[in-house]
Design a protein around this motif. Structure first.
Motif, mmCIF file in Angstrom:
data_model
loop_
_atom_site.group_PDB
_atom_site.id
_atom_site.type_symbol
_atom_site.label_atom_id
_atom_site.label_comp_id
_atom_site.label_asym_id
_atom_site.label_seq_id
_atom_site.Cartn_x
_atom_site.Cartn_y
_atom_site.Cartn_z
ATOM 1 N N LEU A 88 -62.968 42.601 -28.271
ATOM 2 C CA LEU A 88 -61.727 43.228 -27.819
ATOM 3 C C LEU A 88 -61.663 44.695 -28.233
ATOM 4 C CD1 LEU A 88 -58.817 43.227 -26.707
ATOM 5 C CD2 LEU A 88 -58.091 42.262 -28.914
ATOM 6 N N GLY A 89 -62.057 45.004 -29.466
ATOM 7 C CA GLY A 89 -61.982 46.379 -29.945
ATOM 8 C C GLY A 89 -62.810 47.340 -29.118
ATOM 9 N N THR B 42 -63.588 46.984 -25.926
ATOM 10 C CA THR B 42 -62.919 47.153 -24.639
ATOM 11 C C THR B 42 -61.767 48.142 -24.750
ATOM 12 O OG1 THR B 42 -63.527 44.911 -23.946
ATOM 13 C CG2 THR B 42 -61.669 45.944 -22.818
ATOM 14 N N LEU B 43 -60.947 47.979 -25.773
ATOM 15 C CA LEU B 43 -59.828 48.903 -25.974
ATOM 16 C C LEU B 43 -60.319 50.335 -26.170
ATOM 17 C CD1 LEU B 43 -57.561 46.765 -28.322
ATOM 18 C CD2 LEU B 43 -56.862 47.723 -26.121
ATOM 19 N N LEU C 194 -61.467 51.861 -22.812
ATOM 20 C CA LEU C 194 -60.331 52.216 -21.953
ATOM 21 C C LEU C 194 -59.663 53.500 -22.456
ATOM 22 C CD1 LEU C 194 -58.756 48.679 -21.355
ATOM 23 C CD2 LEU C 194 -59.988 50.078 -19.684
ATOM 24 N N GLU C 195 -59.522 53.634 -23.761
ATOM 25 C CA GLU C 195 -58.908 54.838 -24.313
ATOM 26 C C GLU C 195 -59.796 56.061 -24.104
ATOM 27 O OE1 GLU C 195 -57.992 53.667 -28.356
ATOM 28 O OE2 GLU C 195 -55.891 53.337 -27.782
ATOM 29 N N ALA D 177 -53.375 52.440 -24.265
ATOM 30 C CA ALA D 177 -53.162 50.993 -24.380
ATOM 31 C C ALA D 177 -51.760 50.750 -24.923
ATOM 32 C CB ALA D 177 -54.208 50.379 -25.303
ATOM 33 N N VAL E 216 -51.323 44.322 -26.030
ATOM 34 C CA VAL E 216 -52.399 43.339 -25.982
ATOM 35 C C VAL E 216 -51.787 41.980 -26.273
ATOM 36 C CG1 VAL E 216 -54.580 42.555 -26.947
ATOM 37 C CG2 VAL E 216 -54.118 45.006 -26.765
ATOM 38 N N ASN F 294 -57.791 38.014 -23.485
ATOM 39 C CA ASN F 294 -56.686 38.928 -23.763
ATOM 40 C C ASN F 294 -56.234 39.654 -22.504
ATOM 41 O OD1 ASN F 294 -56.992 38.879 -26.888
ATOM 42 N ND2 ASN F 294 -59.040 39.371 -26.137
ATOM 43 N N ILE G 134 -54.710 43.160 -21.559
ATOM 44 C CA ILE G 134 -54.456 44.516 -22.046
ATOM 45 C C ILE G 134 -53.649 45.251 -20.982
ATOM 46 C CG2 ILE G 134 -55.476 46.714 -22.747
ATOM 47 C CD1 ILE G 134 -58.012 45.141 -23.516
ATOM 48 N N ALA H 188 -52.456 48.811 -19.954
ATOM 49 C CA ALA H 188 -52.754 50.223 -20.222
ATOM 50 C C ALA H 188 -52.108 51.075 -19.137
ATOM 51 C CB ALA H 188 -54.259 50.452 -20.257
#
Length: 434
Positions: A333-334, A336-337, A340-341, A347, A350, A406, A408, A410
């Protein structure tokens, strides 16, 4: 060959260093192992040859898909008990040990070789993906991978998924049906995206059109859905016509990388990003960011694996890669976040739905088992066995927190940095009375 089951359990105990936790019935009718435990049925010695040739998960999977191994009793209990039954085992130092390379185990391996019968090993079952062409995660190869998984037949998917035709984690409430839970998941996505009349929604990996239909019918959105599966697109267009929504929904057989008609007000990506691959994920994030207007929202619904201590040592699941999702990859997950950032997204929320996916998978397995002859008729015995094993094993992985899923939310910030989102988090659940 008398009492093959006793010989097999004895050799397995020598190789594994512990008794088999399941009972074994061998091809000669003999049985051995703990009474009352689920029964591992070894229907043919070919299964042992597959294990000797491909020690570990892939050898077991080939024997299962070929119908040479079966389970009598509770499938979930059996899979739980056998989760550690692999031939490559740790030696306590972090190194992997192969039995035929360990002098203490060579005698047991030779005994198993005699029990397995004459070589060579049989060819893999036809359902296995072989001879992949092109660069990993190129458009051509991704299209072939999607076709392998999704063009199995719409009737088969209808049997497994039920009337909702949604192939992703549902959103459960106590006592609800699968159809209720899938409708609630689609509605949750629409509320998180704050859809309203006339909004342009891009549904990436639109499947059989369920999200597009819900967004257009319930929220008045104008939806473009893209998929690489020809069978999915045909099914979705038929459903949309029957709903009278052809003026609001367009379904394309198109790679998301080829969508050029933005900007969109919102993008939903539900159970699609697992196919993107680590080498393409930043490109995926950049493309979706570019397709959104400033202030537009992305809802990314994606399965995640747990991070490894040494990420360079991560290996793709052999069974899943060979039989279920060719070239599919799970990311923590980290990561992916962060990606995206890095692409410019902010974000905002979640939500973990891990337990919800376990419930969903168990319901799909029940649907499959309820009409097993129909599933076999619509596909093949091997393909039906692939699905039963992968869905049941995946349910246990979610239940035991080996993997998660999850949502997310965004946003592409406006030029002045504003998000235009409510001050209170998760207003969408409050609006739903949750």
């Amino acid at each position: 060959m008398a009492d093959a089951a006793l010989r097999l359990t004895s050799l397995a105990q020598e190789l594994l260093g512990a008794p088999l936790p399941v009972r074994v019935r061998a091809w000669d009718g003999s049985e051995s192992g703990p009474p009352g435990a689920p029964v591992l049925v070894v229907k043919h010695r070919r299964a042992l040859r597959r294990l000797l040739w491909k020690p570990g998960e892939l050898g077991l999977a080939r024997a299962w898909v070929a119908g040479e191994l079966d389970i009598e009793g509770d499938l979930y209990e059996a899979l739980d008990l056998m989760a550690g039954l692999i031939w490559e085992r740790g030696d306590g130092t972090g190194e992997r040990v192969h039995p035929v390379r360990d002098p203490k185990l060579r005698a047991a391996a030779r005994g198993l070789l005699r029990l397995a019968g004459p070589w060579p090993p049989p060819p893999p079952p036809p359902e296995e993906v072989r001879g992949r062409a092109g660069t990993r995660h190129s458009k051509r190869r991704d299209k072939a991978a999607i076709s392998h998984h999704y063009d199995v037949g719409n009737d088969f998917y209808a049997l497994v998924l039920g009337p909702s035709m949604v192939y992703s984690c549902a959103y459960w409430e106590d006592g609800g049906t699968l159809e209720d839970a899938q409708r609630d998941k689609l509605d949750l996505v629409c509320r998180k995206l704050a859809l309203k009349e006339g909004d342009r929604l891009l549904d990436v990996g639109c499947g059989w059109g369920s999200m597009a239909i819900h967004a257009a019918r319930e929220y008045g959105a104008r939806v473009t859905g893209v998929t690489l599966s020809v069978e999915q697109a045909a099914f979705a267009r038929k459903r949309i016509a029957e709903e009278g929504l052809t003026d609001r929904i367009e379904i394309r057989v198109q790679d998301y990388r080829d969508v050029r008609d933005g900007p969109y007000d919102a993008i939903s990506s539900i159970g699609m990003a697992e196919h993107v691959g680590a080498v393409r994920y930043r490109e995926y994030a950049d493309d979706l960011y570019a397709l959104l207007r400033p202030g537009g929202r992305l809802l990314n619904h994606q399965i995640a694996r747990r991070p490894e201590k040494d990420e360079s040592a991560y290996h793709v699941d052999e069974f899943i890669d060979a039989y279920v999702f060719p070239d599919g990859e799970l990311a923590p997950l980290g990561r992916t976040l962060a990606t995206l950032e890095e692409a410019g997204f902010e974000a905002r929320d979640v939500e973990a739905l891990r337990e919800h996916y376990a419930l969903t998978l168990r319901r799909w397995v029940a649907n499959l088992e309820a009409d097993w002859p129909g599933a076999v008729r619509m596909t093949s015995p091997g393909r039906a066995r692939v699905w039963r094993l992968y869905m049941a094993a995946s349910a246990l992985s979610f239940e035991h927190n080996k993997i998660g899923v999850n949502q997310i939310l965004a946003v592409r910030p406006e030029e002045d940095g504003a998000s235009r989102l409510p001050l209170r988090a998760r207003a969408w659940t409050a609006d739903a009375g949750a």
